[in-house]
Write a protein that holds these residues in place. Structure first.
Motif, short mmCIF file in Angstrom:
data_model
loop_
_atom_site.label_atom_id
_atom_site.label_comp_id
_atom_site.label_asym_id
_atom_site.label_seq_id
_atom_site.Cartn_x
_atom_site.Cartn_y
_atom_site.Cartn_z
N LYS A 696 1.33 -0.85 -0.03
CA LYS A 696 0.21 -0.18 0.02
C LYS A 696 0.91 1.36 -0.10
CE LYS A 696 -3.75 -2.43 0.95
NZ LYS A 696 -3.08 -4.22 0.83
N ASP A 697 0.00 1.95 -0.84
CA ASP A 697 0.74 3.84 -0.77
C ASP A 697 0.83 4.86 0.68
OD1 ASP A 697 2.20 5.74 -1.17
OD2 ASP A 697 2.01 6.18 -3.08
N PRO A 698 1.01 4.49 1.14
CA PRO A 698 0.99 4.98 2.47
C PRO A 698 0.45 7.05 2.53
CG PRO A 698 3.14 5.11 3.57
CD PRO A 698 2.63 4.24 1.76
N SER A 699 1.31 7.67 0.85
CA SER A 699 1.28 9.22 0.86
C SER A 699 0.07 9.65 0.04
CB SER A 699 2.28 9.15 0.17
OG SER A 699 2.24 8.35 -1.46
N VAL A 700 -0.29 8.07 -0.46
CA VAL A 700 -2.15 8.80 -1.23
C VAL A 700 -2.93 9.36 -0.17
CG1 VAL A 700 -3.79 7.90 -2.56
CG2 VAL A 700 -1.82 6.46 -2.90
N ARG A 701 -3.89 10.40 -0.82
CA ARG A 701 -4.34 11.26 -0.24
C ARG A 701 -5.85 11.12 -0.59
NH1 ARG A 701 -2.04 13.62 4.66
NH2 ARG A 701 0.23 13.48 3.88
N GLU A 702 -6.97 11.31 0.20
CA GLU A 702 -8.09 10.89 0.42
C GLU A 702 -8.69 12.52 -0.72
OE1 GLU A 702 -11.86 8.83 -0.61
OE2 GLU A 702 -9.25 8.16 0.08
N PRO A 703 -9.09 12.19 -2.00
CA PRO A 703 -9.70 12.82 -2.75
C PRO A 703 -11.14 13.74 -2.03
CG PRO A 703 -10.69 11.46 -3.47
CD PRO A 703 -9.74 11.18 -2.96
N ILE A 704 -11.10 15.28 -0.96
CA ILE A 704 -12.22 15.55 -0.63
C ILE A 704 -12.90 16.23 -1.17
CG2 ILE A 704 -12.94 16.84 1.92
CD1 ILE A 704 -10.36 16.69 3.36
N LEU A 705 -14.07 15.51 -1.71
CA LEU A 705 -15.65 16.59 -2.20
C LEU A 705 -16.13 17.92 -1.29
CD1 LEU A 705 -16.65 13.21 -3.63
CD2 LEU A 705 -14.77 14.36 -4.78
N ARG A 706 -16.39 17.23 -0.41
CA ARG A 706 -17.17 18.64 0.97
C ARG A 706 -17.28 18.43 2.20
NH1 ARG A 706 -21.38 16.77 -2.70
NH2 ARG A 706 -22.75 15.62 -1.25
N TYR A 707 -17.18 19.26 2.66
CA TYR A 707 -16.98 18.75 4.30
C TYR A 707 -17.55 20.10 4.95
CZ TYR A 707 -14.15 23.64 5.01
OH TYR A 707 -14.06 25.02 5.12
N THR A 708 -18.95 20.06 5.69
CA THR A 708 -19.01 20.98 6.41
C THR A 708 -18.45 20.62 8.43
OG1 THR A 708 -20.39 19.44 7.70
CG2 THR A 708 -21.40 20.26 5.40
N PHE A 709 -18.38 21.86 8.72
CA PHE A 709 -17.92 22.26 10.56
C PHE A 709 -19.14 22.91 11.22
CE2 PHE A 709 -14.97 24.59 13.01
CZ PHE A 709 -14.84 23.53 13.90
N THR A 710 -19.03 22.03 12.56
CA THR A 710 -20.15 22.64 13.58
C THR A 710 -19.36 23.11 14.62
OG1 THR A 710 -21.68 21.25 12.49
CG2 THR A 710 -22.14 22.16 15.01
N ARG A 723 -15.75 6.78 -1.73
CA ARG A 723 -15.72 5.41 -1.21
C ARG A 723 -14.83 4.07 -1.21
NH1 ARG A 723 -21.13 1.72 -1.82
NH2 ARG A 723 -21.05 1.21 -3.53
N GLY A 724 -13.96 4.11 -0.53
CA GLY A 724 -13.07 2.90 -0.58
C GLY A 724 -12.65 2.23 0.47
N ARG A 725 -11.69 0.95 0.64
CA ARG A 725 -12.06 0.96 1.74
C ARG A 725 -10.13 1.16 2.28
NH1 ARG A 725 -10.71 -3.99 -0.68
NH2 ARG A 725 -8.85 -4.40 -0.73
N GLY A 726 -9.36 2.03 1.56
CA GLY A 726 -8.77 3.21 2.53
C GLY A 726 -9.32 4.15 2.46
N MET A 727 -10.24 4.84 3.08
CA MET A 727 -10.99 5.64 2.75
C MET A 727 -11.08 6.51 4.19
SD MET A 727 -13.79 8.07 4.49
CE MET A 727 -15.64 6.60 4.18
#
Length: 787
Positions: A696-710, A723-727
C-alpha cells in the motif's frame, strides 16, 4: 400497581382472547405510558431534554409490540447542542432502560442526528422508516424524518432490501409452504410484507393496506411468544400443537392456515418487486428507471451510466440496445463498484455500448480467435465466461476457502477482463503485452496504485500457476519456494488461484479436472505456509500475550467503580453498548491502563462479521494508526465506534465491525491484526512502514469532495469523499497530522460516497475554531485535487 404485574394482566388477556395487531397496539400503548412517565420525570430534572426528540422505531414504532419483542428507541438531539445535552441524555437512557426492564422487556436504543443520516446503512434506514414520535422536540423528529426521506439512495436501498430477503430466506426457508416456518424471516413471513412497505416508501409510494394474513401471523406469533416465554419466531411441531390448542384447532389445521397466510404475504412481496421494475426512480446521476427500462438524460456521464446500468441489471430492469450519447467523464471507482454485478453487468454494458467506451481493448477482441485449439470461444466470449466463473465460485471446498481470503474481488475481475487482451498483438507473449495494457487501463481509470499493481501482476502471471502444476513437481521444496518467491503475499496467492481456476475452466468443457484442482490445492497450501510462515510463528506468542492481557482485571469490581466507568464514557458509547459489553470493556480498560494495548475479537456468524475491540492508552493519532493496520491487511471496515475513557490515563476504547470476503475475519488474519496493532500502538513499527510492506502507498491522499464544520465542544467535522477501503485511514490520518484529537467518530459508506463524522477538539483539548479548520481542510482539498 407494579409495572410487571400490570403487564402480566395484558399477557393474561392475550391467553384468554388471542389477538394479533389489536393486542400489540394496546400493549404498545401500555409501554408508551411507562416510557413517557420516565421521560417526563427526566425532563423535570433536565429541562434541556425538552429540545431532544424521542421516537419509537422498528416493530415498536409500527405499534406491533409482541409479548417479548424488543422496545427500540431513538434519541434525536440537536447537532449543535450535542455536547451540552450529553449528561442529560445519559441520565435519560438510564431512566428508559430502568422503565423498560421493570416491565420485563429488553430495550434497544441509539442516538441519531440529522447529520448522521447520510452515513446510515440500509438496516438503520428501514428501522427509522417505521419510526413514530413519542415525546420531546417535534422539530428534531421532523428534521430527521425529512432528511431521511430526502437522502435515500433509492436504487441501492431497494437492492439491499432484496438482497436481505434472499439472504434471510436462504437461512430459513425459500417457500411459504414450509412445515416448521420462521414467522418473521422466512419466505412469506412478516418481514416479507415489511420489506415491501419499505420499498414503497423509498419509491415515494403509499404504504399498502395491512392484509388479514399479516394480522393472523402476528396473532400466531404472539401466542408463540407466550408458549416459549421469550421472543420466538420459529414454529416447530411441539409449539405448533400448543398454539393450535389455544386457538381451538388441530395442529395440522393451524399449519395449513399459517402456510396459506404466508403464501399471501409472499405473493404481496413478489408483486411489489414486479411493480418495482416498472416504477420510475433514479438509478444514478442522469440515469433513471422508466417503465421497465433504463433511460439516460443529458446529464448522464460514462461513469454514472456504468453505475446506473449495473444497478438496473441487478434489479431486473431492462437495458436497451440503443447507444446513448454520454458525457465522457468516468471515475475508476464508479467502474470498480459496478463490477460487483459481475458478468451480467458486463453483457448489459456491451448491449448499450458502454463496454466499448470503458474497455475498448476488450471489445476489440470480440471476434478474435485465440490461436489455441483447446479454446472453445473467441477471446471476448472466453473473457466474459471467466468473469461468470468468478461470479459462481463453489460454495464449499478449496475454492470457497480461497475466495473467503479475497476481501475485495474487484481487482481480480479487472485482471480477468484484461488477462487475454494482449493476444491482439501476436508477436509478443500475450501476458507481457497484457501487463502493459493493464497498466495503461488502470492509469486511465485512475485506480489506486495498489490496485493497479495487483491487476497488472495478475495479468502478467495469470498463466504461472497452471504452468507450475502442469510442468513441475509441487512436492519438491524448490518448486514451492520458487513459486512463493513469485507470489510473495497471501493476497496475491489467493487471487491468482481463483483466476487460474476461472480461466482454465472457461477454456472449454472438461479442461479443468479434479486432478488439476488437487495439484493447485497442494501448491496453494504449500505456498501459503511459506509466504506467511514467519509471521504465523510470531503470532502464536502474541496470541498468548493477548489472552493473558484479557484476563487482567475482575468482574467482581464494586458497583460504584463500574458506574464511574460508564460515567467517564461519552454519550455515544452509553447509548450503543449493552450492560454485558460494558462489563467486558471495563475489564479491557483496566488491563490497558497497565500499559499494553488489549485487542479482543468476537465472531458473529449469523451476520457474517467480526467485531474487534481495541483498548489502549490514548495518544494523538492512535485511531488513524489502527485504521491503517486494518487497511494494510485488506480487512473490510463496516462500522466504527470510537470512544475515549476520560481520566488519568485516558484510555481509547474503539470497536470495529469487520469482514473479510463477506465473512468473519479468519483466525489467521485476526492473529496478524493483533500482532500488528500491538506493534504499531506500542511504537515498535510505524504504520507507514507496515502499509508499504503490504503493497500500500501511505502517501496517497483522499480526495475530499466537500465538508461541513459545526463549532462546539466538541466540534463536529463531516467529510464527504469517494468511498473505498482505505478511506477511513486516510481521513483519520489527515486529522491526526493536524494535531486534532478525535473523541468519537462515525464512518459510513452509502450511495457512492464515503461519509465520516469526527467529534474533535484541538491541540491539548483546545476548542477548534472555524477559521482554522476551514484553512486546513480546504488546503487538503486543493492538495488532493492536485495529485
Amino acid at each position: 400497581m407494579n409495572p410487571k404485574k400490570e403487564r402480566t394482566e395484558y399477557l393474561d388477556e392475550l391467553r384468554r382472547n388471542p389477538q394479533g395487531l389489536a393486542w400489540c397496539s394496546a400493549h404498545t400503548d401500555f409501554v408508551d405510558a411507562a416510557i413517557l412517565e420516565a421521560y417526563r420525570t427526566e425532563v423535570g430534572e433536565h429541562p434541556v431534554l425538552a429540545d431532544v426528540g424521542l421516537a419509537a422505531t422498528g416493530g415498536y414504532g409500527r405499534r406491533e409490540l409482541s409479548p417479548w419483542s424488543d422496545v427500540d428507541l431513538v434519541v434525536i438531539p440537536e447537532q449543535k447542542q450535542l455536547a451540552h445535552t450529553s449528561p442529560a441524555v445519559k441520565s435519560l437512557f438510564r431512566a428508559l432502560v430502568g422503565a423498560v426492564e421493570a416491565l420485563g422487556l429488553r430495550i434497544g436504543y441509539q442516538m441519531v442526528t440529522e447529520n448522521d443520516v447520510a452515513g446510515l446503512d440500509s438496516t438503520s434506514i428501514s428501522t427509522l422508516m417505521d419510526a413514530r414520535p413519542l415525546a420531546g422536540s417535534g422539530v428534531r423528529w421532523q428534521g430527521l424524518h425529512d432528511q431521511l426521506l430526502a437522502s435515500i439512495p433509492v436504487a441501492e436501498f431497494v437492492l439491499k432490501k432484496l438482497d436481505e430477503r434472499k439472504a434471510q430466506e436462504s437461512k430459513t426457508h425459500g417457500t411459504p409452504y414450509f412445515v416448521r416456518p420462521d414467522l418473521k424471516e422466512g419466505a412469506g413471513g412478516l418481514r416479507s410484507f415489511q420489506a415491501a412497505q419499505w420499498i414503497r416508501i423509498a419509491l415515494g409510494q403509499r404504504k399498502a393496506p395491512i392484509p388479514v394474513a399479516y394480522d393472523f401471523l402476528v396473532r400466531v406469533r404472539n401466542l408463540l411468544h407466550m408458549e416459549a416465554g421469550r421472543c420466538m419466531d420459529v414454529m416447530d411441531d411441539s409449539r405448533r400443537a400448543s398454539v393450535a390448542d389455544r386457538l381451538g384447532v388441530s395442529s395440522a389445521e393451524l399449519g395449513s392456515q399459517v402456510a396459506g397466510a404466508m403464501s399471501v404475504l409472499a405473493e404481496h412481496f413478489e408483486k411489489t418487486v414486479e411493480e418495482l421494475r416498472y416504477a420510475g426512480f433514479e438509478l444514478a446521476h442522469g440515469v433513471e428507471a422508466h417503465r421497465g427500462a433504463v433511460r439516460f438524460d443529458r446529464e448522464a456521464t460514462l461513469g454514472s451510466a456504468a453505475v446506473g446500468v449495473a444497478l438496473a441489471v441487478r434489479l431486473g430492469i431492462g437495458v436497451p440496445r440503443i447507444k446513448a450519447a454520454l458525457r465522457p467523464t468516468v471515475s475508476g471507482r464508479e467502474v470498480m463498484r459496478s463490477l460487483d454485478g459481475g458478468a451480467p453487468v458486463l453483457r448489459a454494458w456491451d448491449r448499450c455500448g458502454l463496454l466499448q467506451e470503458l474497455l475498448p481493448e476488450l471489445t476489440a477482441c470480440r471476434t478474435l480467435y485465440p490461436g489455441d485449439a483447446s479454446h472453445s470461444f473467441t477471446v471476448f466470449e472466453h473473457t466474459l465466461r471467466v468473469v461468470e466463473n468468478l461470479d459462481n465460485v463453489p460454495g464449499v471446498g478449496f475454492l470457497a476457502n480461497v475466495a473467503s481470503e479475497v476481501s475485495d474481488r474487484r481487482p481480480l475481475v479487472v485482471a480477468a477482463l484484461l488477462h487475454d487482451v494482449g493476444k491482439l498483438y501476436p508477436n509478443e507473449p500475450h501476458s507481457l503485452v497484457g501487463e502493459r495494457i493493464a497498466i495503461e487501463v488502470c492509469e486511465r481509470l485512475d485506480l489506486l496504485p495498489e490496485t493497479s499493481e495487483l491487476v497488472s501482476w495478475l495479468v502478467r502471471e495469470h498463466l504461472s500457476m497452471s504452468e507450475v502444476v502442469r510442468t513441475r513437481d509441487v512436492a519438491r521444496p524448490e518448486t514451492v519456494q520458487s513459486f512463493a518467491d513469485l507470489v510473495k503475499t497471501p493476497l496475491r496467492l489467493a487471487n491468482l488461484s481463483l483466476l487460474t481456476w476461472a480461466d482454465v475452466s472457461a477454456v472449454g468443457e472438461g479442461i479443468w479436472t479434479p486432478v488439476q484442482e488437487n495439484f493447485v490445492l497442494d501448491l496453494y497450501r504449500r505456498t501459503l505456509d511459506l509466504v506467511q510462515g514467519e509471521r504465523t510463528q510470531a503470532l502464536s506468542v502474541q496470541d498468548a500475550r493477548a489472552r493473558l492481557a484479557s484476563r487482567v482485571g475482575t468482574t467482581d469490581a464494586p458497583e460504584e467503580e463500574i458506574v464511574r466507568f460508564v460515567d467517564s464514557m461519552p454519550a455515544q458509547y452509553v447509548v450503543s453498548t449493552s450492560a454485558a459489553q460494558a462489563r467486558q470493556d471495563f475489564e479491557m480498560v483496566l488491563a490497558a491502563a497497565e500499559g499494553s494495548p488489549v485487542i479482543e475479537c468476537v465472531h458473529f456468524h449469523d451476520v457474517q462479521v467480526s467485531q474487534v475491540t481495541v483498548a489502549a492508552q490514548d495518544e494523538p493519532g492512535h485511531l488513524s494508526r489502527i485504521l491503517g493496520v486494518f487497511y494494510a491487511f485488506d480487512v473490510s471496515l463496516h462500522d466504527i465506534r470510537a470512544a475515549t475513557k476520560d481520566g488519568d490515563p485516558k484510555i481509547l476504547l474503539d470497536r470495529f465491525t469487520l469482514s473479510f470476503g463477506g465473512r468473519p475475519v479468519p483466525s489467521a488474519t485476526v492473529h496478524q491484526l493483533r500482532a500488528a496493532l500491538t506493534e504499531v500502538l506500542g511504537g515498535a513499527v510505524q504504520v507507514e512502514d507496515l502499509l508499504r510492506s503490504r503493497g500500500k502507498d501511505p502517501s496517497v491522499r483522499e480526495p475530499i469532495l466537500r465538508y461541513t464544520f459545526t463549532e462546539g465542544d466538541p466540534a463536529i467535522l463531516e467529510l464527504r469523499t469517494q468511498r473505498g477501503r482505505g478511506m477511513p485511514y486516510r481521513l483519520s490520518r489527515l486529522i491526526a497530522e493536524r494535531g486534532w484529537n478525535i473523541l468519537t467518530a462515525r464512518i459510513g459508506q452509502w450511495a457512492g460516497l464515503g461519509t465520516a463524522s469526527f467529534y474533535l477538539n484541538g491541540v491539548g483539548g483546545a476548542r477548534l475554531e472555524r477559521i482554522e479548520v476551514a484553512r486546513d481542510i480546504e488546503e487538503a482539498m486543493v492538495s488532493s485535487a492536485a495529485r
